[in-house]
Design an enzyme around this catalytic site. Structure first.
Site, PDB file in Angstrom:
ATOM      1  N   ARG A 246       0.844  -1.205   0.000  1.00 45.11           N
ATOM      2  CA  ARG A 246       0.000   0.000   0.000  1.00 45.11           C
ATOM      3  C   ARG A 246       0.876   1.251   0.000  1.00 45.11           C
ATOM      4  O   ARG A 246       0.612   2.203  -0.739  1.00 45.11           O
ATOM      5  CB  ARG A 246      -0.928  -0.021   1.219  1.00 45.11           C
ATOM      6  CG  ARG A 246      -1.859   1.178   1.362  1.00 45.11           C
ATOM      7  CD  ARG A 246      -2.869   0.876   2.468  1.00 45.11           C
ATOM      8  NE  ARG A 246      -3.613   2.019   2.935  1.00 45.11           N
ATOM      9  CZ  ARG A 246      -4.755   2.456   2.400  1.00 45.11           C
ATOM     10  NH1 ARG A 246      -5.242   1.846   1.346  1.00 45.11           N
ATOM     11  NH2 ARG A 246      -5.397   3.488   2.899  1.00 45.11           N
ATOM     12  N   HIS A 277      -8.637   7.051   2.779  1.00 42.02           N
ATOM     13  CA  HIS A 277      -8.228   7.820   3.950  1.00 42.02           C
ATOM     14  C   HIS A 277      -9.383   8.706   4.407  1.00 42.02           C
ATOM     15  O   HIS A 277     -10.187   9.171   3.588  1.00 42.02           O
ATOM     16  CB  HIS A 277      -7.014   8.702   3.635  1.00 42.02           C
ATOM     17  CG  HIS A 277      -5.738   7.923   3.530  1.00 42.02           C
ATOM     18  ND1 HIS A 277      -4.643   8.364   2.818  1.00 42.02           N
ATOM     19  CD2 HIS A 277      -5.377   6.711   4.043  1.00 42.02           C
ATOM     20  CE1 HIS A 277      -3.671   7.479   2.905  1.00 42.02           C
ATOM     21  NE2 HIS A 277      -4.098   6.474   3.637  1.00 42.02           N
TER      22      HIS A 277
END
Length: 314
Positions: A246, A277
């Site tokens: 990631r 996020h």
């Protein structure tokens, strides 16, 4: 059931209803409650919190202790409104409260090697499942748990869009993927249906038992691929992790934007949304994880404040 245990379970239920997963966090809180019960304590005290936080065989790292103490502190703040006798551990009770793990950034060649090692796993379904999952993580930056939770209905192979549902903090999002990724997912889809036509669950990625992949087991299984892939440990640093895929995707995306001359600041919210996020601030941290990114950012900043000798401007 003791009053403290009941209050802790009610608190966890309340936060989970707000979208927090609290998997490890909840386990730690209930471990602390069990410790209090074993000592006969009826209230949270600073002494008990410090003793529990530092008396663990799992680690002697002060950062790890401080994170355990954070669990008690957060719950104690809540409990203080219900029980005046509750003591809240001060913020400076343990040093070094927060430290991010330095990410490992895989090179393109290392990702190819990892996928090759995964594809060699037996039986065939296991190898192809691992190879496809690793490829998907590398090109999307998805969390491991998100890939494991994908159901067949979440993978639209015609439109090339993955529906990530109820992820971290209860967020959901659509993740568009490149046609080459869609093609790889389609190949796996056909292979899975051929090798296991009637799996035990609706998961897109399945184990050799026909069940959903267990995200909690993935890091340990991934570690076994590092040696066959020729990825050696780095002295003085923890072993490379599956989660580092990631980080690698994010840094590679930012680097490409800088090299293309794009307005990175304006695109950061897009990247934050793609990664799931909560806000763009979570994406800013990646700048500190890559020397290449820091150099590019510094160069752009320097050019922005260097006087234009041709036009006389700044």
């Amino acid at each position: 059931m003791t009053t403290l245990r009941r209050q802790a379970e009610e608190y966890l239920a309340m936060r989970r209803a707000l979208g927090f997963k609290l998997t490890t966090w909840g386990q730690r809180l209930m471990s602390f409650i069990g410790y209090l019960e074993s000592t006969g304590a009826g209230h949270i005290t600073i002494e008990a919190a410090l003793t529990w936080a530092t008396s663990t065989p799992a680690s002697t790292d002060p950062v790890y202790w401080a994170r355990r103490l954070d669990v008690v502190r957060i719950f104690a703040r809540h409990l203080k409104t219900l029980d005046a006798a509750t003591e809240i551990p001060p913020l400076d009770a343990l040093p070094h409260r927060y430290r991010r793990i330095t990410p490992y950034l895989y090179s393109p060649a290392e990702i190819v090697s990892l996928m090759g090692a995964a594809g060699a796993l037996k039986p065939q379904l296991r190898g192809q499942t691992w190879q496809t999952v690793l490829g998907l993580l590398a090109v999307t930056g998805m969390r491991v748990s998100e890939a494991c939770r994908l159901d067949r209905q979440d993978v639209d192979l015609d439109k090339g869009v993955l529906a990530v549902r109820d992820s971290k903090f209860g967020k959901s999002r659509d993740v568009p993927v490149h046609p080459s990724t869609t093609a790889a997912l389609r190949r796996y889809d056909r292979l899975r249906d051929r090798l296991w036509p009637a799996p035990a669950c609706p998961a897109f990625f399945i184990s050799t038992r026909g069940t959903r992949l267990d995200a909690s087991n993935m890091p340990a299984d991934f570690a076994k691929l590092l040696h066959p892939a020729g990825i050696a440990p780095i002295p003085g640093r923890r072993r490379q992790r599956i989660h580092d895929l990631r980080h690698t995707f994010t840094v590679a995306t930012l680097l490409q934007w800088y090299e293309d001359g794009a307005d990175v600041q304006a695109r950061l919210p897009l990247l934050a949304t793609y990664l799931g996020h909560v806000d763009p601030k979570s994406s800013y941290w990646y700048f500190s994880g890559s020397p290449e990114l820091l150099a590019l950012a510094a160069d752009r900043l320097e050019r922005a404040f260097t006087p234009d000798t041709h036009g006389g401007g700044t």
